[in-house]
Design a protein around this motif. Sequence first.
Motif, PDB file in Angstrom:
ATOM      1  N   ARG A   1       0.842  -1.247  -0.072  1.00 46.34           N
ATOM      2  CA  ARG A   1      -0.012  -0.082  -0.027  1.00 46.34           C
ATOM      3  C   ARG A   1       1.036   1.126   0.045  1.00 46.34           C
ATOM      4  NH1 ARG A   1      -3.930  -0.460   4.613  1.00 46.34           N
ATOM      5  NH2 ARG A   1      -4.613  -2.089   3.436  1.00 46.34           N
ATOM      6  N   ALA A   2       1.838   1.374   0.922  1.00 44.66           N
ATOM      7  CA  ALA A   2       2.690   2.655   0.934  1.00 44.66           C
ATOM      8  C   ALA A   2       3.510   2.732  -0.141  1.00 44.66           C
ATOM      9  CB  ALA A   2       3.529   2.435   2.162  1.00 44.66           C
ATOM     10  N   LEU A   3       3.996   1.788  -0.954  1.00 43.58           N
ATOM     11  CA  LEU A   3       4.837   1.859  -2.079  1.00 43.58           C
ATOM     12  C   LEU A   3       3.600   2.242  -3.276  1.00 43.58           C
ATOM     13  CD1 LEU A   3       7.160  -1.412  -1.766  1.00 43.58           C
ATOM     14  CD2 LEU A   3       7.541   1.047  -1.499  1.00 43.58           C
ATOM     15  N   ARG A   4       2.532   1.812  -3.224  1.00 46.57           N
ATOM     16  CA  ARG A   4       1.683   2.061  -4.486  1.00 46.57           C
ATOM     17  C   ARG A   4       1.207   3.562  -4.262  1.00 46.57           C
ATOM     18  NH1 ARG A   4      -2.331  -0.719  -2.590  1.00 46.57           N
ATOM     19  NH2 ARG A   4      -1.744  -2.658  -3.722  1.00 46.57           N
ATOM     20  N   GLU A   5       1.295   4.112  -2.975  1.00 48.41           N
ATOM     21  CA  GLU A   5       0.647   5.399  -2.729  1.00 48.41           C
ATOM     22  C   GLU A   5       2.021   6.457  -3.141  1.00 48.41           C
ATOM     23  OE1 GLU A   5      -2.318   6.499  -2.755  1.00 48.41           O
ATOM     24  OE2 GLU A   5      -2.787   4.482  -2.887  1.00 48.41           O
ATOM     25  N   GLN A   6       3.173   5.769  -2.918  1.00 53.54           N
ATOM     26  CA  GLN A   6       4.366   6.619  -3.087  1.00 53.54           C
ATOM     27  C   GLN A   6       4.474   7.332  -4.608  1.00 53.54           C
ATOM     28  OE1 GLN A   6       7.789   5.030  -1.309  1.00 53.54           O
ATOM     29  NE2 GLN A   6       9.295   5.946  -2.803  1.00 53.54           N
ATOM     30  N   ALA A   7       4.579   6.378  -5.394  1.00 53.23           N
ATOM     31  CA  ALA A   7       4.735   6.686  -7.051  1.00 53.23           C
ATOM     32  C   ALA A   7       4.267   5.453  -7.782  1.00 53.23           C
ATOM     33  CB  ALA A   7       6.340   7.036  -6.869  1.00 53.23           C
ATOM     34  N   PRO A   8       4.072   5.873  -8.920  1.00 56.10           N
ATOM     35  CA  PRO A   8       3.734   4.793 -10.071  1.00 56.10           C
ATOM     36  C   PRO A   8       4.792   3.711  -9.998  1.00 56.10           C
ATOM     37  CG  PRO A   8       3.288   6.954 -10.694  1.00 56.10           C
ATOM     38  CD  PRO A   8       4.142   7.040  -9.497  1.00 56.10           C
ATOM     39  N   LEU A   9       6.152   4.194 -10.128  1.00 54.49           N
ATOM     40  CA  LEU A   9       7.125   3.378 -10.181  1.00 54.49           C
ATOM     41  C   LEU A   9       8.020   3.522  -8.876  1.00 54.49           C
ATOM     42  CD1 LEU A   9       8.187   3.370 -13.790  1.00 54.49           C
ATOM     43  CD2 LEU A   9       6.658   1.679 -12.856  1.00 54.49           C
TER      44      LEU A   9
END
Length: 411
Positions: free
Chosen positions: A22-30
């Motif tokens: 979840r955190a990575l997904r919200e951080q940026a597209p890649l």
Amino acid sequence: MSLTEYIPKLNSEFVSTASAYRALREQAPLVRVTLPDVDTPMWLVTRYEDMKTILNDSRFVRDATKLSAQEGPSITDQMIAAYGLPPEFGDYNGILVLSDGEDHLRMRSVITRAFTARRVNALRPALERVTRKLHRTMSARGEAELLEDFCYPLASFAICELLGIGEVDQPQVRKEMMDAISGEPDRLVPAFKNMVERCRSLLELRRENPRDDLISELLRVGEEEDGFGEKQIIGIVLTLIDTGIGPAAHFLADAALALLDHPDQVRRLREEPELIGTRAVPELLRFTSSVPVGAPMYATKDLEFAGIQVSRGDAVIPGLLAANHDPRKYSDDALRLDVGREPGGGVGHMAFGHGPHYCIGSVLARIQAEVALDRLFLQGDDAQLAVHRDELEFVARPGDGMHLKSLPVRF
């Protein structure tokens, strides 16, 4: 500190935990990440729509050898070296999985001429027979280890029957595959070599005595196609065994556990059994995503993707599990199992990938799941966990996350 010390490492536990994305997904597209035993940082794709786009984007390739300016070994080469695999493993593995463009299209068209929907659908009665037999044995004992006693035998039977590997040899094929995916060099290296020799022997038998099976059909196609010889057929057979046994068996176990965890969904299936094939199996594929990440791809030039600058040679890995739980696609209940969920356009999930490399065995996987889950939850005695949920053990698979070590049940 090196650059990679600032980059999240996708360890085996992380890549199997949907909420951790979840955190990575919200951080940026890649997002820049690394994998265990791989030095090269890579981009992780976590969003559903971005996944659809990038898996169809010809600016990214799987064959790293096409990038003459690439420095050092590819991600795949690093993993082969880390796990002690012989160099020829890359040759066989790359036949289909790591090919691109016209080469991949040609090879895939050859396989689909043999791996037809008619051939796969014709297997359903045999799958139902084997499923009944396995379930009857487990029920008579009153308990079972579902992975060992049901999921692996069923998945092995399905792919071996299609290939033309007789039932007497299927337990040994299953054992070799278990050794091959163990991540232990003293098991996987001899298993890989044995599997190659088994394939060579089987090809020789089918040349002398063709049958109505996939290997015989591949040999017939090979006679008509230039550059499609023994090496290519062995690579295809190994790929089909690899993807047809381990991932298929673990999906059956993951799906069974998901339903055991959600008795309300089992009740709904009993009230609406027609949901199994139309919605429940696609939803369980989405929810479990038993293959959490796809094969790495490489940028063929400097480019911008989803607002992120990607350099030529950069590796990108598809986070299939992350995309399958993206709330942008599935709303705020993306982490909830719903056997009546409307898949939407297409198949409604990324469990089989997308685009040119969409899983050839997807029809077989769905049929197996329909037959197995119908028998386990609708037709047979009620299965229940034989241990407390917290006592279930998981094991790391190289580059493939955490998987159930066993699934003890009672009837």
